[in-house]
Scaffold this motif. Sequence first.
Motif, PDB file in Angstrom:
ATOM      1  N   ASP A  95      -7.444   8.746  49.123  1.00 23.44           N
ATOM      2  CA  ASP A  95      -6.260   7.924  49.381  1.00 23.44           C
ATOM      3  C   ASP A  95      -4.987   8.758  49.549  1.00 23.44           C
ATOM      4  O   ASP A  95      -3.881   8.213  49.576  1.00 23.44           O
ATOM      5  CB  ASP A  95      -6.061   6.924  48.226  1.00 23.44           C
ATOM      6  N   ARG A  96      -5.131  10.077  49.636  1.00 20.85           N
ATOM      7  CA  ARG A  96      -3.931  10.934  49.791  1.00 20.85           C
ATOM      8  C   ARG A  96      -4.168  11.875  50.970  1.00 20.85           C
ATOM      9  O   ARG A  96      -5.270  12.432  51.094  1.00 20.85           O
ATOM     10  CB  ARG A  96      -3.732  11.752  48.508  1.00 20.85           C
ATOM     11  N   PRO A  97      -3.178  12.053  51.843  1.00 22.84           N
ATOM     12  CA  PRO A  97      -3.382  12.975  52.963  1.00 22.84           C
ATOM     13  C   PRO A  97      -3.591  14.417  52.499  1.00 22.84           C
ATOM     14  O   PRO A  97      -2.831  14.923  51.667  1.00 22.84           O
ATOM     15  CB  PRO A  97      -2.091  12.860  53.780  1.00 22.84           C
ATOM     16  N   VAL A  98      -4.633  15.046  53.043  1.00 25.85           N
ATOM     17  CA  VAL A  98      -4.924  16.442  52.708  1.00 25.85           C
ATOM     18  C   VAL A  98      -4.829  17.256  54.000  1.00 25.85           C
ATOM     19  O   VAL A  98      -5.545  16.986  54.962  1.00 25.85           O
ATOM     20  CB  VAL A  98      -6.335  16.597  52.097  1.00 25.85           C
ATOM     21  N   ILE A  99      -3.952  18.232  53.999  1.00 31.85           N
ATOM     22  CA  ILE A  99      -3.746  19.071  55.183  1.00 31.85           C
ATOM     23  C   ILE A  99      -4.479  20.394  55.002  1.00 31.85           C
ATOM     24  O   ILE A  99      -4.469  20.982  53.906  1.00 31.85           O
ATOM     25  CB  ILE A  99      -2.232  19.294  55.423  1.00 31.85           C
ATOM     26  N   CYS A 100      -5.102  20.844  56.081  1.00 32.84           N
ATOM     27  CA  CYS A 100      -5.752  22.157  56.063  1.00 32.84           C
ATOM     28  C   CYS A 100      -4.762  23.182  56.588  1.00 32.84           C
ATOM     29  O   CYS A 100      -4.274  23.072  57.718  1.00 32.84           O
ATOM     30  CB  CYS A 100      -7.002  22.137  56.932  1.00 32.84           C
ATOM     31  N   GLU A 101      -4.446  24.173  55.761  1.00 36.11           N
ATOM     32  CA  GLU A 101      -3.508  25.234  56.153  1.00 36.11           C
ATOM     33  C   GLU A 101      -4.032  26.560  55.624  1.00 36.11           C
ATOM     34  O   GLU A 101      -4.581  26.627  54.528  1.00 36.11           O
ATOM     35  CB  GLU A 101      -2.112  24.961  55.575  1.00 36.11           C
ATOM     36  N   GLY A 102      -3.855  27.606  56.402  1.00 38.53           N
ATOM     37  CA  GLY A 102      -4.259  28.944  55.980  1.00 38.53           C
ATOM     38  C   GLY A 102      -5.437  29.456  56.781  1.00 38.53           C
ATOM     39  O   GLY A 102      -6.539  28.916  56.723  1.00 38.53           O
ATOM     40  N   ARG A 103      -5.171  30.476  57.592  1.00 38.79           N
ATOM     41  CA  ARG A 103      -6.218  31.172  58.360  1.00 38.79           C
ATOM     42  C   ARG A 103      -6.946  30.272  59.359  1.00 38.79           C
ATOM     43  O   ARG A 103      -8.113  30.484  59.640  1.00 38.79           O
ATOM     44  CB  ARG A 103      -7.193  31.887  57.414  1.00 38.79           C
ATOM     45  N   VAL A 104      -6.247  29.275  59.861  1.00 40.16           N
ATOM     46  CA  VAL A 104      -6.782  28.496  60.986  1.00 40.16           C
ATOM     47  C   VAL A 104      -6.419  29.320  62.221  1.00 40.16           C
ATOM     48  O   VAL A 104      -5.285  29.304  62.689  1.00 40.16           O
ATOM     49  CB  VAL A 104      -6.164  27.077  61.043  1.00 40.16           C
ATOM     50  N   HIS A 105      -7.380  30.093  62.712  1.00 39.58           N
ATOM     51  CA  HIS A 105      -7.063  31.118  63.713  1.00 39.58           C
ATOM     52  C   HIS A 105      -7.478  30.766  65.132  1.00 39.58           C
ATOM     53  O   HIS A 105      -7.119  31.478  66.071  1.00 39.58           O
ATOM     54  CB  HIS A 105      -7.707  32.454  63.311  1.00 39.58           C
ATOM     55  N   THR A 106      -8.299  29.713  65.275  1.00 40.74           N
ATOM     56  CA  THR A 106      -8.761  29.357  66.621  1.00 40.74           C
ATOM     57  C   THR A 106      -8.711  27.844  66.795  1.00 40.74           C
ATOM     58  O   THR A 106      -8.717  27.094  65.800  1.00 40.74           O
ATOM     59  CB  THR A 106     -10.236  29.804  66.829  1.00 40.74           C
ATOM     60  N   PRO A 107      -8.703  27.391  68.049  1.00 41.47           N
ATOM     61  CA  PRO A 107      -8.790  25.940  68.281  1.00 41.47           C
ATOM     62  C   PRO A 107     -10.042  25.352  67.630  1.00 41.47           C
ATOM     63  O   PRO A 107     -10.003  24.228  67.100  1.00 41.47           O
ATOM     64  CB  PRO A 107      -8.836  25.840  69.812  1.00 41.47           C
TER      65      PRO A 107
END
Length: 225
Positions: free
Chosen positions: A176-188
């Motif tokens: 029920d809470r938005p979770v964002i992925c951040e860190g070392r997202v290096h490619t599409p």
Amino acid sequence: MHPIIEGLRGKLIVSVQAYPGEPMRNPETMAQIARAAEIGGAAAIRCQGLSDIAAIKGRVEVPVIGLWKEGHEGVYITPSLRHAKACRMAGADVVAIDATSRPRLDGLSFAETTAAMHAEGALVMADCGSYEDAKNAYDAGADILSTTLAGYTGDRPLTEGPDLELLAEVVAAFPDRPVICEGRVHTPADAAAALDAGAFAVIVGTAITHPTRITTWFTKAIENR
Ligand SMILES: CC(=O)N[C@H](C=O)[C@@H](O)[C@H](O)[C@H](O)COP(=O)(O)O
């Protein structure tokens, strides 16, 4: 859900930051890059430092996630309530704050800092390094949980790409809470995989906005062939 956060669902957010001593560390340069990212489809800009927040807020129409880094050891992402309030005053629509339980500059906990920011009507993004951080941030009422600090606090391995394992664990525990992925997202493909793993949105920094680092990916590949 707050409309600013709802607008980020399934979207790409671009982190626009230059580090101390680097040639692009200039608010005007950061504002130009932020605007370029917005034209490319960024749904929000994440940025660091009061001058950059103010310059970028004046240049883009999408929401600005602001933070203020001070120091390098321990808590350095918006390390006190004073820093958090200043980010908001500079124009941040959402304030990103270190959500670990490590000691903070002013002795306040993340929960106390979040409560004080909420009392002012601010939205808080919790930069987490572990499942425990995310649980504490959830309990503290943080508006967004994120994997920003995964691999940088000693709690999680420094994965080559994003820490999708932590992401999936947090998404499953707090649906029920938005979770964002951040860190070392290096490619599409990394970005797509993050959304497939349940991320509410994905943040890309280095791979879009840090030419020095990107250049080294190429030079190393050539040297190591
Ligand atoms: C750990 C830390 O201090 N992360 C910072 C948080 O604002 C930034 O240095 C990162 O660039 C940002 O999180 C985006 O990540 P990446 O650049 O890996 O796409």
